[in-house]
Design a protein around this motif. Structure first.
Motif, PDB file in Angstrom:
ATOM      1  N   ARG A 118       2.484   1.681  -3.412  1.00 40.16           N
ATOM      2  CA  ARG A 118       1.557   2.203  -4.417  1.00 40.16           C
ATOM      3  C   ARG A 118       1.326   3.693  -4.242  1.00 40.16           C
ATOM      4  O   ARG A 118       1.223   4.433  -5.218  1.00 40.16           O
ATOM      5  CB  ARG A 118       0.227   1.463  -4.333  1.00 40.16           C
ATOM      6  CG  ARG A 118       0.292   0.087  -4.908  1.00 40.16           C
ATOM      7  CD  ARG A 118      -1.035  -0.626  -4.795  1.00 40.16           C
ATOM      8  NE  ARG A 118      -0.935  -1.946  -5.381  1.00 40.16           N
ATOM      9  CZ  ARG A 118      -1.676  -2.964  -5.019  1.00 40.16           C
ATOM     10  NH1 ARG A 118      -2.584  -2.825  -4.071  1.00 40.16           N
ATOM     11  NH2 ARG A 118      -1.521  -4.134  -5.587  1.00 40.16           N
ATOM     12  N   ARG A 119       1.236   4.161  -3.000  1.00 42.97           N
ATOM     13  CA  ARG A 119       1.045   5.598  -2.761  1.00 42.97           C
ATOM     14  C   ARG A 119       2.264   6.404  -3.182  1.00 42.97           C
ATOM     15  O   ARG A 119       2.139   7.500  -3.718  1.00 42.97           O
ATOM     16  CB  ARG A 119       0.766   5.867  -1.282  1.00 42.97           C
ATOM     17  CG  ARG A 119      -0.658   5.655  -0.893  1.00 42.97           C
ATOM     18  CD  ARG A 119      -0.874   6.178   0.508  1.00 42.97           C
ATOM     19  NE  ARG A 119       0.009   5.523   1.461  1.00 42.97           N
ATOM     20  CZ  ARG A 119      -0.385   4.707   2.426  1.00 42.97           C
ATOM     21  NH1 ARG A 119      -1.657   4.474   2.598  1.00 42.97           N
ATOM     22  NH2 ARG A 119       0.481   4.145   3.227  1.00 42.97           N
ATOM     23  N   ARG A 120       3.446   5.876  -2.917  1.00 45.25           N
ATOM     24  CA  ARG A 120       4.685   6.598  -3.221  1.00 45.25           C
ATOM     25  C   ARG A 120       5.089   6.494  -4.676  1.00 45.25           C
ATOM     26  O   ARG A 120       6.023   7.172  -5.102  1.00 45.25           O
ATOM     27  CB  ARG A 120       5.831   6.065  -2.361  1.00 45.25           C
ATOM     28  CG  ARG A 120       5.718   6.432  -0.927  1.00 45.25           C
ATOM     29  CD  ARG A 120       6.928   5.936  -0.175  1.00 45.25           C
ATOM     30  NE  ARG A 120       6.792   6.188   1.240  1.00 45.25           N
ATOM     31  CZ  ARG A 120       7.570   5.682   2.162  1.00 45.25           C
ATOM     32  NH1 ARG A 120       8.562   4.892   1.818  1.00 45.25           N
ATOM     33  NH2 ARG A 120       7.373   5.950   3.430  1.00 45.25           N
ATOM     34  N   SER A 137       0.828  -1.207   0.000  1.00 46.95           N
ATOM     35  CA  SER A 137       0.000   0.000   0.000  1.00 46.95           C
ATOM     36  C   SER A 137       0.863   1.258   0.000  1.00 46.95           C
ATOM     37  O   SER A 137       0.588   2.208  -0.741  1.00 46.95           O
ATOM     38  CB  SER A 137      -0.913   0.022   1.224  1.00 46.95           C
ATOM     39  OG  SER A 137      -1.820  -1.039   1.172  1.00 46.95           O
TER      40      SER A 137
END
Length: 148
Positions: free
Chosen positions: A62-64, A59
């Motif tokens: 994916r955000r970074r 998670s």
């Protein structure tokens, strides 16, 4: 709980000891509030924590993944000598280049000596997925490191 093992697993997932410590801390905070329920289920609590670490890391990754532009480069931190020697190792660099799930499977299989069934339970995937992810990861590692 096996803190050194969780930190090693986190280091292999994230690629550096600082992010590994942050990952372990955040996951243990989340799991700690539900610890009694986790133990009551009867499953291996360590496998539950490993699965939570893998999911949290994916998670975060994916955000970074989106590019963030900054005006100044941050100062580089000091890495412990025993860990900094690994940064230039070809195997470590090739392992860091693997996608998160493949890296997790390889680390659990060959570093933590878990069986395919234990890895599947820890990551919440099927045994077939463990086998295919391991096969792809090993092929990638062979290509990056040469046939030897």
């Amino acid at each position: 709980m096996s803190m050194p093992g969780l930190l090693r697993y986190g280091h292999a997932l994230t690629g550096n000891p600082h992010d590994a410590a942050d990952l372990v801390q955040s996951v243990l905070e989340k799991v700690g509030s539900r610890w009694v329920a986790v133990q009551r289920k009867g499953d291996d609590p360590l496998a539950y924590v490993r699965r939570a670490m893998a999911n949290t890391h994916i998670s975060i990754w994916r955000r970074r993944r989106r590019e963030n532009l900054v005006a100044d480069l941050p100062d580089s931190g000091v890495v412990a000598p025993e860990l900094s020697r690994l940064e230039n190792e070809p195997l470590w660099q090739a392992l860091r280049a693997l996608p998160p799930r493949q890296r997790a499977v390889v680390v659990l299989r060959y570093y933590e000596n878990l069986s395919e069934i234990e890895i599947a339970k820890a990551l919440g995937i099927s045994c077939g997925t463990v086998k295919s992810q391991n096969s792809k990861a090993m092929a990638s590692l062979r290509t990056r490191l040469g046939k030897d």
